[in-house]
Design an enzyme around this catalytic site. Sequence first.
Site, PDB file in Angstrom:
ATOM      1  N   ASP A 193       0.855  -1.192   0.000  1.00  0.00           N
ATOM      2  CA  ASP A 193       0.000   0.000   0.000  1.00  0.00           C
ATOM      3  C   ASP A 193       0.900   1.255   0.000  1.00  0.00           C
ATOM      4  O   ASP A 193       2.135   1.133   0.076  1.00  0.00           O
ATOM      5  CB  ASP A 193      -0.912  -0.093   1.243  1.00  0.00           C
ATOM      6  CG  ASP A 193      -1.990   0.963   1.284  1.00  0.00           C
ATOM      7  OD1 ASP A 193      -2.390   1.454   0.214  1.00  0.00           O
ATOM      8  OD2 ASP A 193      -2.446   1.305   2.405  1.00  0.00           O
ATOM      9  N   ASP A 234       2.828   6.203  -4.288  1.00  0.00           N
ATOM     10  CA  ASP A 234       2.037   7.371  -3.913  1.00  0.00           C
ATOM     11  C   ASP A 234       2.897   8.616  -4.080  1.00  0.00           C
ATOM     12  O   ASP A 234       3.660   8.993  -3.197  1.00  0.00           O
ATOM     13  CB  ASP A 234       1.543   7.236  -2.471  1.00  0.00           C
ATOM     14  CG  ASP A 234       0.775   8.477  -2.025  1.00  0.00           C
ATOM     15  OD1 ASP A 234       0.632   9.411  -2.832  1.00  0.00           O
ATOM     16  OD2 ASP A 234       0.330   8.505  -0.862  1.00  0.00           O
TER      17      ASP A 234
HETATM   18  P1  13P Z   1      -8.733   3.134   6.898  1.00  0.00           P
HETATM   19  O1  13P Z   1      -7.635   2.998   7.919  1.00  0.00           O
HETATM   20  O2  13P Z   1      -9.571   4.353   7.083  1.00  0.00           O
HETATM   21  O3  13P Z   1      -9.508   1.881   6.753  1.00  0.00           O
HETATM   22  O4  13P Z   1      -7.981   3.401   5.493  1.00  0.00           O
HETATM   23  C1  13P Z   1      -7.147   2.407   5.013  1.00  0.00           C
HETATM   24  C2  13P Z   1      -6.487   2.823   3.764  1.00  0.00           C
HETATM   25  O5  13P Z   1      -7.063   3.471   2.923  1.00  0.00           O
HETATM   26  C3  13P Z   1      -5.114   2.368   3.572  1.00  0.00           C
HETATM   27  O6  13P Z   1      -4.591   2.788   2.345  1.00  0.00           O
END
Ligand code: 13P
Length: 312
Positions: free
Chosen positions: A90, A112
């Site tokens: 991520d 990102d």
């Molecule tokens: P939340 O922590 O609000 O679920 O968001 C997670 C997220 O978008 C990680 O990229």
Amino acid sequence: MNKPLNVWTLKKALSTAEQVGCALGSFSPRYTPMIAAVLRAGEKLQSPLIVQISQRELERYHITPSAFAEEFYRQMHEQRISVPVVLHLDHTKKLEVIREAIAAGFTSVMIDASELPLVENIKTSKAVVDYAHEHGVSVEAELGMIGTTDYVETEKDEELYTDPDEAQRFVNETQTDALAVSVGTAHGVYTVRQPKIDYERLKAIRMRTPVHLVLHGGSGVPSEMMLKAIRLPNGGVSKVNVATDLELALLESLGRSERMTDAECKALSADKLELGRAAVQSVVQDKMINFLDSSNRAAEFFSVVNKDAASK
Ligand code: 13P
């Protein structure tokens, strides 16, 4: 490394999700012992899923990409996970972390560079797309900025919604497989701000580009709002990130309010770990059933992929 055949790239998983008509949850277990719980939920409900961790989470919980990948592949094997799964990195800004993750067996990475001006964001994201695609790995990039409530994934709190024309140019020039868009949701727990989704903007983006759309900040968003975003007429959101809700459930089950490091989590007693895993599994299952419509879809995923392969 020999990847199990059901560990897919993000591109393959999201194009299948679109054909089947559901979205996939991209769940961040944050702690390596919770990877087992996320996978268990998918297997139990026969729901395809994405397991993810961000650069800031890796830093905050003191985990390396290879330690995360190692535990992921160990659990895939030990629990005989049979549903389609993606291992995704991520929010990441550092190219060396992206390279490390790809070498460790992640099948998808997110660059990102959304804080950069458009042209710079395109240049940085395109370089990652070229590198990742050479290695058979998918890419998610971000355009517009997604707000935050707890500063774990991003540092800034401003909202800058994604512009549909810019999205079209961005996708054409980068060839990214998936695009994280800013349309109202925010990372973390909603307290003062209330969750909202700008459906018209999602539709306008989707009209201009066939790229798979990703909604971040899935925690705390009501399920009807999410399902509406997934079921937009010409294809809506096909990946939804969820992190905070999982950690809150884990900490609550342990009766603690403070986060741990990964080492502290691993040192919990077997009973406590099981309690925590059960809590996380239950949140993931709830999202799969009520929020994503992805439960009992694994067989459909395999049949779409087999049909596509047969027609080639
Ligand atoms: P939340 O922590 O609000 O679920 O968001 C997670 C997220 O978008 C990680 O990229």
